[in-house]
Design an enzyme around this catalytic site. Sequence first.
Site, PDB file in Angstrom:
ATOM      1  N   GLY A  19       3.328 -17.752   1.280  1.00 40.60           N
ATOM      2  CA  GLY A  19       4.645 -17.629   1.886  1.00 40.60           C
ATOM      3  C   GLY A  19       4.771 -18.437   3.159  1.00 40.60           C
ATOM      4  N   GLY A  20       4.163 -19.621   3.170  1.00 38.34           N
ATOM      5  CA  GLY A  20       4.039 -20.381   4.413  1.00 38.34           C
ATOM      6  C   GLY A  20       5.150 -21.361   4.709  1.00 38.34           C
ATOM      7  N   GLY A  21       6.265 -21.311   3.975  1.00 37.95           N
ATOM      8  CA  GLY A  21       7.318 -22.295   4.191  1.00 37.95           C
ATOM      9  C   GLY A  21       8.602 -21.751   4.769  1.00 37.95           C
ATOM     10  N   TYR A 160       7.048  -0.220  -0.209  1.00 39.78           N
ATOM     11  CA  TYR A 160       6.561  -1.253   0.715  1.00 39.78           C
ATOM     12  C   TYR A 160       5.577  -0.666   1.724  1.00 39.78           C
ATOM     13  CZ  TYR A 160       6.830  -4.761   4.489  1.00 39.78           C
ATOM     14  OH  TYR A 160       6.533  -5.681   5.476  1.00 39.78           O
ATOM     15  N   THR A 162       3.761   1.960   1.354  1.00 46.91           N
ATOM     16  CA  THR A 162       2.549   2.314   0.603  1.00 46.91           C
ATOM     17  C   THR A 162       1.645   1.089   0.443  1.00 46.91           C
ATOM     18  OG1 THR A 162       3.695   4.054  -0.622  1.00 46.91           O
ATOM     19  CG2 THR A 162       1.665   3.198  -1.581  1.00 46.91           C
TER      20      THR A 162
END
Length: 256
Positions: A19-21, A160, A162
């Site tokens: 998720g680096g963009g 989320y 959890t």
Amino acid sequence: MTPPAIYPDLKNASVFITGGGSGIGAAITEGFLEQGARVAFVQRSDGHTFADVMEEKYGRRPLAMRCDVTKVAELRACVAKAAETQGPIRILVNNAANDQRHSTLEVDEAFWDWSMAINLKAYFFAAQAVIPGMQEAGGGAIVNMSSISYMMGSPDYPAYTTANAGITGMTRSLAREFGPQKIRVNALAPGWVLTEKQKEMWATPEGLEAHLAKTALKEHLEPRDMVGGILYLASDASRRMTGQCMAVDGGVVVSG
């Protein structure tokens, strides 16, 4: 973006970010590029425009790959490509997540499985994919992005929270298992970071005011506020730190 500190050991380090963009992930990618690292990142959407901007700004291009991190085969293939292109991965930042709001009674099995897949399963299998290379290289660092939401028992997204509690447990177990090979595993738990997505979908004036009232530092968090903690946990500055979860939230939760 001005580097919060310079970590010489991060120069030329091979870094893989999920998720680096966009959002927090984009700030993390930029933070490592500022340190002179070689960065590869994955996300579901096309990240090449962002990579173009980073190359123009820093003179080095991050390797951008499209990937659905919930699909383990795709994730493993991207890790392999990154290692082949930029050298064995020394640092993994598990950042990709989705905090879609929901209530317990509306959750069905499909939603539960999807939430666990993106918010927890992908973290485990990304770590599994990079660890053999770290073992061969004599060490490495894994940083898992969690959230203070599970510490607060937030009622707005129980699946989320959890998953984020699971991230902390996984972090501790991996730290114990792979510490003898000098692989450090830590977690960073952000508070409410105002990414563009948060502003568009969930940040109301009333909600922002109520959250700010809970903080000790009376400023809202921005994506770049997470970079200093990530770089610290990834670098040799924290070489004796593993199995920990560090909150960066402006002083909402306390530990110890």
